[in-house]
Design a protein around this motif. Sequence first.
Motif, short mmCIF file in Angstrom:
data_model
loop_
_atom_site.label_atom_id
_atom_site.label_comp_id
_atom_site.label_asym_id
_atom_site.label_seq_id
_atom_site.Cartn_x
_atom_site.Cartn_y
_atom_site.Cartn_z
N PHE A 154 -19.07 -9.72 20.97
CA PHE A 154 -20.46 -9.49 20.57
C PHE A 154 -20.59 -8.47 19.44
O PHE A 154 -19.87 -7.48 19.41
CB PHE A 154 -21.28 -8.95 21.75
CG PHE A 154 -21.39 -9.88 22.93
CD1 PHE A 154 -21.86 -11.16 22.79
CD2 PHE A 154 -21.02 -9.44 24.19
CE1 PHE A 154 -21.97 -12.01 23.89
CE2 PHE A 154 -21.12 -10.27 25.30
CZ PHE A 154 -21.60 -11.56 25.15
N CYS A 155 -21.58 -8.68 18.55
CA CYS A 155 -22.04 -7.68 17.58
C CYS A 155 -23.33 -7.08 18.13
O CYS A 155 -23.87 -7.59 19.11
CB CYS A 155 -22.39 -8.35 16.25
SG CYS A 155 -20.99 -9.01 15.42
N PRO A 156 -23.87 -6.06 17.50
CA PRO A 156 -25.14 -5.50 18.02
C PRO A 156 -26.24 -6.56 18.15
O PRO A 156 -26.87 -6.67 19.19
CB PRO A 156 -25.49 -4.43 16.98
CG PRO A 156 -24.16 -3.98 16.47
CD PRO A 156 -23.32 -5.22 16.41
N GLY A 157 -26.47 -7.33 17.10
CA GLY A 157 -27.53 -8.33 17.15
C GLY A 157 -27.21 -9.48 18.09
O GLY A 157 -28.04 -9.89 18.90
N ILE B 133 -27.53 -8.75 21.86
CA ILE B 133 -28.92 -8.81 22.35
C ILE B 133 -29.35 -10.26 22.52
O ILE B 133 -29.94 -10.64 23.53
CB ILE B 133 -29.85 -8.06 21.37
CG1 ILE B 133 -29.51 -6.56 21.37
CG2 ILE B 133 -31.32 -8.27 21.74
CD1 ILE B 133 -30.23 -5.76 20.29
N GLY C 226 -23.58 -0.26 24.46
CA GLY C 226 -24.06 0.02 23.10
C GLY C 226 -24.99 1.22 23.05
O GLY C 226 -24.91 2.06 22.16
#
Lengths: 198, 180
Positions: free
Chosen positions: A94-97, A100, A117
């Motif tokens: 996963f990336c930050p965006g 989510i 995070g």
Amino acid sequence: MTQILLALVIGGAFGAVLDRIGASNPNVIWDMLTFRMLGLMKTILLGIGVAAILIFTGQMVGLVDVGHMSIKTAYWGVLFGGLMLGFGWALSGFCPGTGICAAAAGRKDAVFYILGGLAGAGAYILSHDWFQAAGLLDPILGGKSTIGTIAGRDFPALLPNVPGDIAGVLLGLAFVAIAFALPQHPRGGGRAVATPAE
Amino acid sequence: MSLDWKWGGLALGFVFFTALMLVKPVGVSTQFVVADGIIANALVDGVIYQTEAGQWTSDNAYLAQSARRVADPINYDFLFVLAMALGAGLSAWLRGGIGASERQMPAIWRANYGAGAWKRYGVAFAGGFIVLFAARLADGCTSGHMMSGMSQAAVSGFIFAAGVFATAIPTALLLYTKEA
């Protein structure tokens, strides 16, 4: 009010696109990073290329206000942060965006990713002064620099004699060309179905 | 099943372009700092406060940069991220959801490390910690630096992307050898 409406429409579209291209699916990320399936890489490269071509031709014809451009500063922390983020991204998928988005799609592990995070961002809030004192946040390569010279803004240019909009369109075309050139399945064959368990 | 890369790439490019043309480039990771500020301020009084001039600030120099957003989360950047979650959730629901097994954990994780849920949750937590710490150190994530940055021909975006793939590829090749 307009700003809020725009946030809802553009944000919503961004989330829906991330979901549909598979960016918020860790299986797709791992298949990409291990060269089993490069569909998402082609998507991202094409996306960057299309955006660059539209942004810079938009500036040429006066459709895009250069005041909306926002160039981030280059400093050593960008490289170190990138190296660290790449490890965490490959580890979790996963990336930050996309973390989510994945939680919103119902992935339970993504909820733990978001909690991690929040803790990680909190740890940075507490250690920011140390990184600043260590000089890791000092600008390099001109700071807020771009490839060519962008008219109407005072961003330092890596190639000062090259007009920024022409450099931007050429860059965009290069991204599109790479997107087309990359093979879907570099390891040959691969599975016929793009994503497991969907 | 993901969208064909040509349609997906066009859609992604249009979203980035529209965001920049109408408002500003897309970014996500700063909002983790805003969320932290909101949580901290709810737990402890006075994490953010107003100066005599009426400006929001904080004793923490880094949080002070986001103090105004913490005080009033109804702003473009924070709502953008909430809307992104809504859009992704709605899109996933409209295509029939991701299935019970994927909701628990990704198939490739299960193929490599078994079905123990807490092992996956622990690694996801650690990954989130590392990624958001790193994104704040770099002042941007995949959205802000890589996509928004490189599409604006920003030098920092290329430095960031080089760093990301230099570790992401070897890490994935080492950790996820088995296909789903």
